[in-house]
Design a protein around this motif. Sequence first.
Motif, PDB file in Angstrom:
ATOM      1  N   GLU A 126       0.839  -1.209   0.000  1.00  0.00           N
ATOM      2  CA  GLU A 126       0.000   0.000   0.000  1.00  0.00           C
ATOM      3  C   GLU A 126       0.869   1.253   0.000  1.00  0.00           C
ATOM      4  N   MET A 127       1.986   1.205   0.724  1.00  0.00           N
ATOM      5  CA  MET A 127       2.894   2.345   0.758  1.00  0.00           C
ATOM      6  C   MET A 127       3.505   2.597  -0.624  1.00  0.00           C
ATOM      7  N   GLU A 128       3.847   1.522  -1.308  1.00  0.00           N
ATOM      8  CA  GLU A 128       4.399   1.650  -2.654  1.00  0.00           C
ATOM      9  C   GLU A 128       3.371   2.252  -3.602  1.00  0.00           C
ATOM     10  N   TYR A 129       2.116   1.817  -3.491  1.00  0.00           N
ATOM     11  CA  TYR A 129       1.062   2.360  -4.349  1.00  0.00           C
ATOM     12  C   TYR A 129       0.782   3.820  -4.004  1.00  0.00           C
ATOM     13  N   LYS A 130       0.861   4.156  -2.717  1.00  0.00           N
ATOM     14  CA  LYS A 130       0.639   5.544  -2.294  1.00  0.00           C
ATOM     15  C   LYS A 130       1.659   6.477  -2.948  1.00  0.00           C
ATOM     16  N   GLU A 131       2.908   6.017  -3.051  1.00  0.00           N
ATOM     17  CA  GLU A 131       3.952   6.834  -3.665  1.00  0.00           C
ATOM     18  C   GLU A 131       3.629   7.110  -5.131  1.00  0.00           C
ATOM     19  N   LYS A 132       3.075   6.109  -5.807  1.00  0.00           N
ATOM     20  CA  LYS A 132       2.688   6.297  -7.208  1.00  0.00           C
ATOM     21  C   LYS A 132       1.563   7.320  -7.327  1.00  0.00           C
ATOM     22  N   VAL A 133       0.564   7.213  -6.447  1.00  0.00           N
ATOM     23  CA  VAL A 133      -0.544   8.178  -6.444  1.00  0.00           C
ATOM     24  C   VAL A 133      -0.016   9.576  -6.157  1.00  0.00           C
ATOM     25  N   ALA A 186      -6.878  12.746  -5.632  1.00  0.00           N
ATOM     26  CA  ALA A 186      -6.276  11.449  -5.316  1.00  0.00           C
ATOM     27  C   ALA A 186      -7.261  10.313  -5.584  1.00  0.00           C
ATOM     28  N   ARG A 187      -8.529  10.530  -5.238  1.00  0.00           N
ATOM     29  CA  ARG A 187      -9.544   9.486  -5.479  1.00  0.00           C
ATOM     30  C   ARG A 187      -9.741   9.236  -6.986  1.00  0.00           C
ATOM     31  N   VAL A 197      -9.283  -2.045  -2.136  1.00  0.00           N
ATOM     32  CA  VAL A 197     -10.424  -2.147  -1.226  1.00  0.00           C
ATOM     33  C   VAL A 197     -10.673  -0.789  -0.581  1.00  0.00           C
ATOM     34  N   ALA A 198     -11.901  -0.611  -0.074  1.00  0.00           N
ATOM     35  CA  ALA A 198     -12.310   0.694   0.453  1.00  0.00           C
ATOM     36  C   ALA A 198     -11.397   1.163   1.582  1.00  0.00           C
ATOM     37  N   ARG A 199     -11.027   0.238   2.477  1.00  0.00           N
ATOM     38  CA  ARG A 199     -10.170   0.610   3.614  1.00  0.00           C
ATOM     39  C   ARG A 199      -8.833   1.169   3.134  1.00  0.00           C
ATOM     40  N   SER A 200      -8.185   0.424   2.215  1.00  0.00           N
ATOM     41  CA  SER A 200      -6.887   0.857   1.701  1.00  0.00           C
ATOM     42  C   SER A 200      -7.001   2.173   0.942  1.00  0.00           C
ATOM     43  N   ARG A 201      -8.085   2.308   0.191  1.00  0.00           N
ATOM     44  CA  ARG A 201      -8.323   3.519  -0.597  1.00  0.00           C
ATOM     45  C   ARG A 201      -8.329   4.756   0.298  1.00  0.00           C
ATOM     46  N   GLN A 202      -9.080   4.685   1.407  1.00  0.00           N
ATOM     47  CA  GLN A 202      -9.187   5.835   2.299  1.00  0.00           C
ATOM     48  C   GLN A 202      -7.863   6.118   3.012  1.00  0.00           C
ATOM     49  N   LEU A 203      -7.170   5.047   3.440  1.00  0.00           N
ATOM     50  CA  LEU A 203      -5.881   5.231   4.098  1.00  0.00           C
ATOM     51  C   LEU A 203      -4.876   5.895   3.174  1.00  0.00           C
ATOM     52  N   ILE A 204      -4.848   5.456   1.908  1.00  0.00           N
ATOM     53  CA  ILE A 204      -3.909   6.024   0.939  1.00  0.00           C
ATOM     54  C   ILE A 204      -4.209   7.497   0.700  1.00  0.00           C
ATOM     55  N   VAL A 205      -5.486   7.834   0.540  1.00  0.00           N
ATOM     56  CA  VAL A 205      -5.867   9.238   0.340  1.00  0.00           C
ATOM     57  C   VAL A 205      -5.442  10.083   1.533  1.00  0.00           C
ATOM     58  N   ASN A 206      -5.702   9.582   2.750  1.00  0.00           N
ATOM     59  CA  ASN A 206      -5.332  10.325   3.958  1.00  0.00           C
ATOM     60  C   ASN A 206      -3.824  10.549   4.038  1.00  0.00           C
ATOM     61  N   VAL A 244      -1.661  10.647   1.565  1.00  0.00           N
ATOM     62  CA  VAL A 244      -1.238  11.595   0.530  1.00  0.00           C
ATOM     63  C   VAL A 244      -1.518  13.025   0.983  1.00  0.00           C
ATOM     64  N   VAL A 245      -2.707  13.251   1.520  1.00  0.00           N
ATOM     65  CA  VAL A 245      -3.057  14.587   2.008  1.00  0.00           C
ATOM     66  C   VAL A 245      -2.121  15.025   3.135  1.00  0.00           C
ATOM     67  N   ASN A 246      -1.829  14.108   4.052  1.00  0.00           N
ATOM     68  CA  ASN A 246      -0.931  14.431   5.168  1.00  0.00           C
ATOM     69  C   ASN A 246       0.474  14.775   4.679  1.00  0.00           C
ATOM     70  N   ASP A 247       0.937  14.076   3.628  1.00  0.00           N
ATOM     71  CA  ASP A 247       2.262  14.361   3.093  1.00  0.00           C
ATOM     72  C   ASP A 247       2.347  15.739   2.456  1.00  0.00           C
ATOM     73  N   ILE A 248       1.271  16.161   1.809  1.00  0.00           N
ATOM     74  CA  ILE A 248       1.293  17.436   1.085  1.00  0.00           C
ATOM     75  C   ILE A 248       0.986  18.619   1.995  1.00  0.00           C
ATOM     76  N   LEU A 249       0.020  18.464   2.884  1.00  0.00           N
ATOM     77  CA  LEU A 249      -0.423  19.599   3.708  1.00  0.00           C
ATOM     78  C   LEU A 249      -0.007  19.507   5.172  1.00  0.00           C
ATOM     79  N   GLY A 250       0.201  18.311   5.658  1.00  0.00           N
ATOM     80  CA  GLY A 250       0.476  18.131   7.077  1.00  0.00           C
ATOM     81  C   GLY A 250       1.904  17.720   7.358  1.00  0.00           C
ATOM     82  N   LEU A 251       2.077  16.954   8.433  1.00  0.00           N
ATOM     83  CA  LEU A 251       3.398  16.512   8.857  1.00  0.00           C
ATOM     84  C   LEU A 251       3.621  15.039   8.545  1.00  0.00           C
TER      85      LEU A 251
END
Length: 473
Positions: free
Chosen positions: A52-59, A88-89, A100-109, A111-118
């Motif tokens: 999931e982390m690898e896919y998040k990097e691609k997104v 991102a969605r 799956v829905a769980r992974s989808r939401q975690l990945i979106v969160n 990505v948002v945290n990396d760009i706007l948060g810590l």
Amino acid sequence: MNLKSRIQSYSSLNNGSKTIVPKNDEDAAVASTSSESTAISPLTFELLTAKEMEYKEKVHEKLMEILDLSLIVKMGNADARKQISDIARRIIDDDTLPIVARSRQLIVNEVVNDILGLGPLEHLLYEPTIADIMVNGHDAIYIERFGKLEKTPITFKDDAHLLKVIDRIVTGVGRRIDESSPLVDARLKDGSRVNAIIPPLAIDGPSLSIRRFTQDKIQLQDMVAIGSLSQAMAEVFANIVKVRMNILISGGTGSGKTTMLNAMSNNIPKTERVVTIEDSAELQLKMDNLVRLETRPPNIEGKGEVTQRDLVKNSLRMRPDRIVIGEVRGQEAFDMLQAMNTGHDGSLTTIHANSPRDALSRVENMVTMAGFDLPVKTIRSQIASAINVVVQLERMEDGKRRVISVSEINSMEGDVITMSEIFRFERRGVEENGSIIGRYVSTGIVPRFHERMKQRGVNMSLDVYTDQTFNSL
């Protein structure tokens, strides 16, 4: 952090402990926490798997290709998070890889945290029981809860990922960090204090420390309830602040000095004008007539620095009733003593020291740093006449912060500053579960400031100086 959680974190109280109620005089001599304490539950985090982390990097990479950051930074935080989440969605929807829905939401969160948060630290910033966050490199993140350290399973991708987060923090408060300026103090939007240090000074990679703070008021009575001081101490602290005694709060790192300073400051009359001076703004004084000043580091050319000493000097021209220095640590000690001795009584400050006597010695050493060729006796005389009370705090082995001594400065005898201890914490041992056994004791000495309180209309019973309060932790 809400007030209840912050108090629990400050005191290490939230551990399911039971207090022994003394049944007779012998039992009353020593009271402590029952050994039936339950262990603190570890924090759990819903983290991405390696895939999931690898896919998040691609997104993340695809999103950065189409995202206009110049427009995002102009948006409010809520709008920006929604915009990034929506993009991102759509990226995930367009991908043929089933998510799956769980992974989808975690990945979106994430990505948002990396760009706007810590980044991954966002998992920790919303946990109210965490008092400190310590990043010892991209793959070693520790937290302090209830006075105890624990390692988390959270990590950054690599040092570059951690450096991006550090840079986002420091640029947000107009500061910079790079090889030419590899360490910096900053703060988060909620007031939490941040210290960052990077290579070449940090040998094993970037390091980040975050000291959490609450926006809620912590009162002296809250600290009595958790056993950090006795009721008698709380009454004395409230009154010596009201009658404008100069107070020096001393203790080691993480002993609760700033928390105590905030709690004491709540007793400053609302009619007074207060100026605060800090290296990194973290005091949470709640009053209308308040001016907050913060130092400024030098720019890339080594110019433009504004020190605490500069601010102390300037504050004297601002018609302050009180000057509150977050921590005295250098040449400003001389100007602080001058202010205390020339009509600006009722000032408060903190200092790093292991005992009241050490605290005075440190102030003395700081005055000599100011470059004035003054005899030692003259410096000590200035200290004795300026500072009225020294409050000593300690974070003990069981993780709990306690006031261990309250001393009044009397006068000079020869070349020595004389002090009288009014209250102290008596240690009696250690429980099987590691809790300190002890009690708060009044020494029986009636301080000279008691007469000053009477003169200013504060009628406090002499019984507080003979009270013995049993430790309720």
